[in-house]
Design a protein around this motif. Structure first.
Motif, PDB file in Angstrom:
ATOM      1  N   THR A   1       3.653   6.806  -4.370  1.00 45.50           N
ATOM      2  CA  THR A   1       2.244   6.586  -4.047  1.00 45.50           C
ATOM      3  C   THR A   1       1.422   7.819  -4.406  1.00 45.50           C
ATOM      4  OG1 THR A   1       2.489   7.476  -1.815  1.00 45.50           O
ATOM      5  CG2 THR A   1       2.898   5.115  -2.099  1.00 45.50           C
ATOM      6  N   VAL A   2       0.118   7.653  -4.338  1.00 40.95           N
ATOM      7  CA  VAL A   2      -0.781   8.793  -4.537  1.00 40.95           C
ATOM      8  C   VAL A   2      -0.473   9.887  -3.519  1.00 40.95           C
ATOM      9  CG1 VAL A   2      -3.184   9.551  -4.389  1.00 40.95           C
ATOM     10  CG2 VAL A   2      -2.621   7.429  -5.582  1.00 40.95           C
TER      11      VAL A   2
ATOM     12  N   ASP B   1      -0.301  -0.530 -14.223  1.00 42.31           N
ATOM     13  CA  ASP B   1      -0.200   0.119 -12.909  1.00 42.31           C
ATOM     14  C   ASP B   1      -1.468   0.923 -12.638  1.00 42.31           C
ATOM     15  OD1 ASP B   1       0.438   1.354 -10.576  1.00 42.31           O
ATOM     16  OD2 ASP B   1       2.081   2.567 -11.363  1.00 42.31           O
TER      17      ASP B   1
ATOM     18  N   ASP C   1      -9.389  10.274  -4.101  1.00 45.02           N
ATOM     19  CA  ASP C   1      -8.056  10.014  -3.557  1.00 45.02           C
ATOM     20  C   ASP C   1      -7.338  11.310  -3.196  1.00 45.02           C
ATOM     21  OD1 ASP C   1      -8.421   7.333  -3.848  1.00 45.02           O
ATOM     22  OD2 ASP C   1      -7.360   7.166  -5.752  1.00 45.02           O
TER      23      ASP C   1
ATOM     24  N   ASN D   1       3.734   1.300  -1.596  1.00 46.83           N
ATOM     25  CA  ASN D   1       4.614   1.123  -2.761  1.00 46.83           C
ATOM     26  C   ASN D   1       6.069   0.904  -2.333  1.00 46.83           C
ATOM     27  OD1 ASN D   1       2.392   1.446  -4.319  1.00 46.83           O
ATOM     28  ND2 ASN D   1       3.066   3.281  -5.374  1.00 46.83           N
TER      29      ASN D   1
ATOM     30  N   THR E   1      -2.477   2.227 -10.099  1.00 45.28           N
ATOM     31  CA  THR E   1      -2.305   3.313  -9.130  1.00 45.28           C
ATOM     32  C   THR E   1      -1.717   4.569  -9.750  1.00 45.28           C
ATOM     33  OG1 THR E   1      -0.054   2.654  -8.492  1.00 45.28           O
ATOM     34  CG2 THR E   1      -1.885   1.587  -7.339  1.00 45.28           C
ATOM     35  N   ASN E   2      -1.309   4.503 -11.006  1.00 44.58           N
ATOM     36  CA  ASN E   2      -0.689   5.660 -11.655  1.00 44.58           C
ATOM     37  C   ASN E   2      -1.769   6.674 -12.013  1.00 44.58           C
ATOM     38  OD1 ASN E   2       0.437   7.443 -13.747  1.00 44.58           O
ATOM     39  ND2 ASN E   2       2.197   6.073 -13.667  1.00 44.58           N
ATOM     40  N   THR E   3      -1.851   7.731 -11.233  1.00 46.44           N
ATOM     41  CA  THR E   3      -2.927   8.702 -11.413  1.00 46.44           C
ATOM     42  C   THR E   3      -2.824   9.456 -12.731  1.00 46.44           C
ATOM     43  OG1 THR E   3      -1.632  10.320 -10.152  1.00 46.44           O
ATOM     44  CG2 THR E   3      -3.247   9.015  -8.945  1.00 46.44           C
TER      45      THR E   3
ATOM     46  N   SER F   1       0.828  -1.210   0.000  1.00 42.79           N
ATOM     47  CA  SER F   1       0.000   0.000   0.000  1.00 42.79           C
ATOM     48  C   SER F   1       0.859   1.255   0.000  1.00 42.79           C
ATOM     49  CB  SER F   1      -0.948   0.007   1.204  1.00 42.79           C
ATOM     50  OG  SER F   1      -0.233   0.280   2.401  1.00 42.79           O
TER      51      SER F   1
END
Length: 799
Positions: free
Chosen positions: A186-187, A433, A480, A87, A435-437, A85
């Motif tokens: 991470t975000v 990925d 997020d 990364n 999670t890649n915003t 979580s």
């Protein structure tokens, strides 16, 4: 000064404690690595889970001692989940053999280092040390920033904890230089750095002076001057170090310019221009100082950043000059080394920069050719190196740009292909990925662009589906990063896109709900920053959409209130900046919309006052820029609205004058662009309006002439596109009007011929959809007219 000690957290089962202790001792005593073990680092009175979270957060790498015991441990599984979580880099080492189907799923994607009894411990340890030291500087920053971001997040994201100065620049540089196999930020990392930049921007009001930019470029010059003057080997080594630092400084300048131009509210344009001039003054000295290829590359990139800056402040000439210089440099560099993929990528970017300028200038053909040239380069590069995700992201955005221009040109089918190509690339990237915003954001953009084209093609269900996917993506991003106002605004726009399609589908309840959801978001944003005129403008437009839907639902009081709210916002904007023609145009629209509601409620005096106010503004705009077709059309429409009310009031001469003004405007436009079928249809309608007044005045010959001209135009359009039901209906109604004019003058045979042709056309249309009440109504009128005239001339009536 940042801690240079590598920190490792060992996740293990208690049954493997002996091995964990041996490994910990070897890492600490032999290699100076700080090791976190839960048996040693958690006090008896501490909450174990909270303390483990802290230790994992502070570690650079999580070493997972894999064995049958740890594979089955719930605590070990939780430790891995928490590390993922954040990364964190995870390095699984095999302590004892585990059956493949018993290995935790989260660990199956990693490469293992084997510490089993049959392998040599020292050899395995050396492999682990090598893995731990790979990209360690980048990893340490990942850990340090992660902890800062976590504390900032826990303290409710107060601005006092934000990064500043060199620390912020270093963090931005860190984000831009992620090693290929390193764990991604991470975000929260990205949100923290983005927030820090925003806070710095607000404090400085976007470059209060040019000292930062000038200092950076000056340091570049210093590095190159030193390079050129030194001859000795030792001096050259130092000069190389200076060069590397200077190139890094150049990259930082590009980032700062790009970030700084995103929001420059409150800063006078001339101050921004002064800062750019100072930076470029030193840049010109750089051009004279050196011809080193790497320096020229950074120079081209800086010029590209200047292009965006000048486009932001609306200086097309300056933007055009920088774009041309950047492209010239890159063409020169790539000519000397055509195989240099990095330079080819920058050439692609430079081509697109020139395309951006040409697009703003209005030369869409030239812009498209430049975009296609850039696309061809990046497409070739990604085929050579498909693992380069940065290039693939560039490829996707290039497809989107090409599609946007193709849509502007009217090449809808080609535009859809381009948007879908970009969509395919971004779909693959986000699968790699999730999670890649950044990738997720552009995937949403691509979905929205695809939806725009599908909507234009009339594929409303498909368009709505695309918009909803985009809405889901941007909803995730906005949730997020709730402080990211740009994404909040995009969320507002996505609600509006959905509402627009629902309006076209006749789902007014759904549309109103979507528009009101959009309104709630943009209202909140506008209230949070009263100086942001872009958000105020958006707020006014959203209120108009709400009002339009309320009016369509027959909720006139609510619609009137929405339009008045919008008008109040636009009046304030227009007063603060009278020369802003966009705000003036929108203000005139609110007057027209208020007039529409009053006209529908039969409050003719109020309607006339509103229409005349709107017409006054639009006349001024049309006089300012006579070649602006949009403003000419708006002026014409306002004259038509005024004419409608004057006709209803019985002021026929004044109504005729207003309609004739509208006709002259649209006639001039249609003559300039005869291929524009929309304007030819409007011309036909304007002639009918004139004819209607002439009938009311008793001028039947004049009315017949007007109706006849209108009929000729709509007949041509109907022949061009037989599938256009609106034109076919209009064609039938035009024959009715010509017939009525002939009948009024006693020309019964001619009237009968027109009525019969009207009946023929509308019957063919009505038979395709018997449920269409409007078409059935027109058919009934045509049939009635035919019977009336036949009786008048004694013609047999068939049954």
């Amino acid at each position: 000064m940042a801690d240079s000690t590598t920190k490792v957290f060992i996740s293990y089962s208690r049954k493997d404690r002996q091995f964990a202790s041996r490994l910990s001792e070897a890492l600490e005593n032999e290699h100076g690595i700080e090791v976190f073990l839960d048996t040693e680092d958690i006090l008896p009175t501490e909450e174990w889970k909270q303390r483990l979270e802290q230790l994992i957060g502070e570690a650079d790498t999580i070493v997972f001692a894999l064995s049958p015991h740890s594979a089955a441990s719930e605590v070990c599984a939780w430790e891995v989940d928490h590390a993922e979580s954040l990364n964190k880099r995870i390095a699984p080492i095999v302590v004892r053999e585990v059956k493949p189907d018993e290995i935790p799923k989260a660990l199956t994607k990693y490469n293992y280092i084997f510490f089993t009894e049959k392998d040599e411990f020292d050899k395995a340890l050396a492999n682990l040390i090598q893995a731990l030291n790979t990209d360690i500087e980048w990893i340490r920053v990942h850990t340090r920033l992660g902890e800062l971001a976590r504390r900032w997040n826990q303290q409710r994201k107060q601005g006092t904890q934000a990064l500043r100065g060199k620390e912020l620049v270093a963090a931005e540089d860190w984000l831009a230089k992620q090693p290929q196999n390193a764990p991604p930020p991470t975000v929260l990392h990205r949100e923290y750095v983005t927030h820090s930049r925003r806070m710095t921007t607000r404090r400085q009001q976007i470059w209060v002076s040019g000292s930062i930019a000038a200092a950076i470029v000056t340091s570049i010059l210093a590095g190159f001057a030193y390079w050129q003057k030194q001859e000795a080997d030792t001096a050259k080594i130092r000069a190389e170090e200076n060069l590397e630092q200077a190139l890094s400084a150049a990259d930082t300048l590009v980032v700062q310019i790009a970030e700084g131009m995103k929001d420059f509210k409150g800063v006078p344009i001339e101050r921004i221009r002064s800062v750019l001039d100072k930076a470029e003054g030193v840049l010109r000295g750089l051009e004279r100082a050196t011809t080193i290829p790497l320096v020229r590359l950074r120079q081209a990139r800086m010029l590209g950043a200047f292009v965006d800056a000048y486009l932001t402040i609306g200086d097309l000439d300056q933007a055009s000059q920088r774009a041309a210089r950047s492209l010239k440099i890159m063409r020169s560099l790539t000519a000397t080394d055509p195989q240099n993929a990095l330079w080819q990528r920058d050439l692609s970017v430079s081509l697109e920069k020139v395309g951006d300028v040409e697009l703003v200038k209005g030369d869409i053909n030239k812009a498209l050719n430049l975009y296609l040239s850039g696309l061809a380069i990046i497409e070739r590069l990604t085929k050579l190196k498909p693992e380069n995700t940065s290039w693939r992201r560039h490829l996707a955005v290039s497809h989107i740009k090409v599609g946007d221009v193709q849509k502007t040109k009217g090449d809808i089918d080609d535009a859809l292909v381009s948007q879908q190509s970009g969509l395919a690339v971004l779909t693959d990237l986000t699968a790699l990925d999730p999670t890649n915003t950044d990738w997720k954001y552009y995937l949403g953009i691509s979905k929205e662009r695809t939806g725009d084209i599908l909507r234009e093609q009339g594929k409303l269900n498909e368009a709505l589906a695309a918009y909803r996917v985009k809405h889901e993506l941007i909803s995730q991003l906005a949730a997020d990063l709730s402080q990211n106002s740009a994404w909040q605004r995009d969320l507002s726009v996505s609600h509006e896109k959905i509402g627009d399609v629902q309006t076209l589908q006749g789902d007014l309840s759904g549309a109103l709900e979507a528009f009101q959801a959009s309104l709630a978001i943009i209202s909140r944003l506008a209230a949070s920053d009263e100086g942001n005129t872009a958000w105020k403008r958006h707020l006014s437009v959203t209120k108009i959409k709400v009002g339009d839907t309320q009016k369509a639902r027959g909720e006139f009081d609510a619609a009137l209130a929405s339009y008045k709210d919008s008008q109040a916002i636009l009046a304030d904007l227009a007063q603060s900046e009278p020369n802003n023609t966009d705000w003036q145009s929108l203000l005139s629209l609110t007057h027209i919309l208020l007039g529409d509601v009053d006209f529908a409620r039969n409050d003719l005096s109020a309607a006339l006052a509103s229409f005349q106010k709107g017409r006054k503004i639009r006349q001024r705009l049309a006089e300012i820029e006579p070649k602006n077709a949009g403003w000419q059309i708006e002026f014409g429409v306002s004259n038509e609205r005024v004419g409608d009310v004057l006709k209803a009031l019985g002021r026929l001469d004044d109504a005729l004058e207003a309609y004739q003004t509208r006709h002259r405007i649209i006639s001039r436009l249609a003559t300039m662009q005869p291929e524009n079928t929309s304007w030819r249809r409007d011309l036909s309608v304007s002639l009918e309006k004139i004819g209607n007044v002439q009938v009311a005045q008793g001028d039947f010959p004049g009315a017949l002439g007007s109706y006849g001209e209108s009929l000729t135009m709509i007949s041509q359009l109907a022949a061009l596109d037989p599938a256009n039901t609106a034109w076919q209906r209009h064609h039938a109604v035009s024959h009715l009007k010509v017939g009525d004019a002939n009948k009024s003058q006693g020309r019964l045979e001619a009237a009968l011929s027109s009525f019969q042709r009207s009946l023929e056309l509308i019957t063919a249309l009505a038979d395709t959809d018997p449920s269409n009440a409007d078409w059935q109504f027109v058919r009934g009128i045509s049939s009635k007219r035919v019977l009336e005239v036949k009786r008048m001339i004694g013609r047999p009536i068939s049954r």
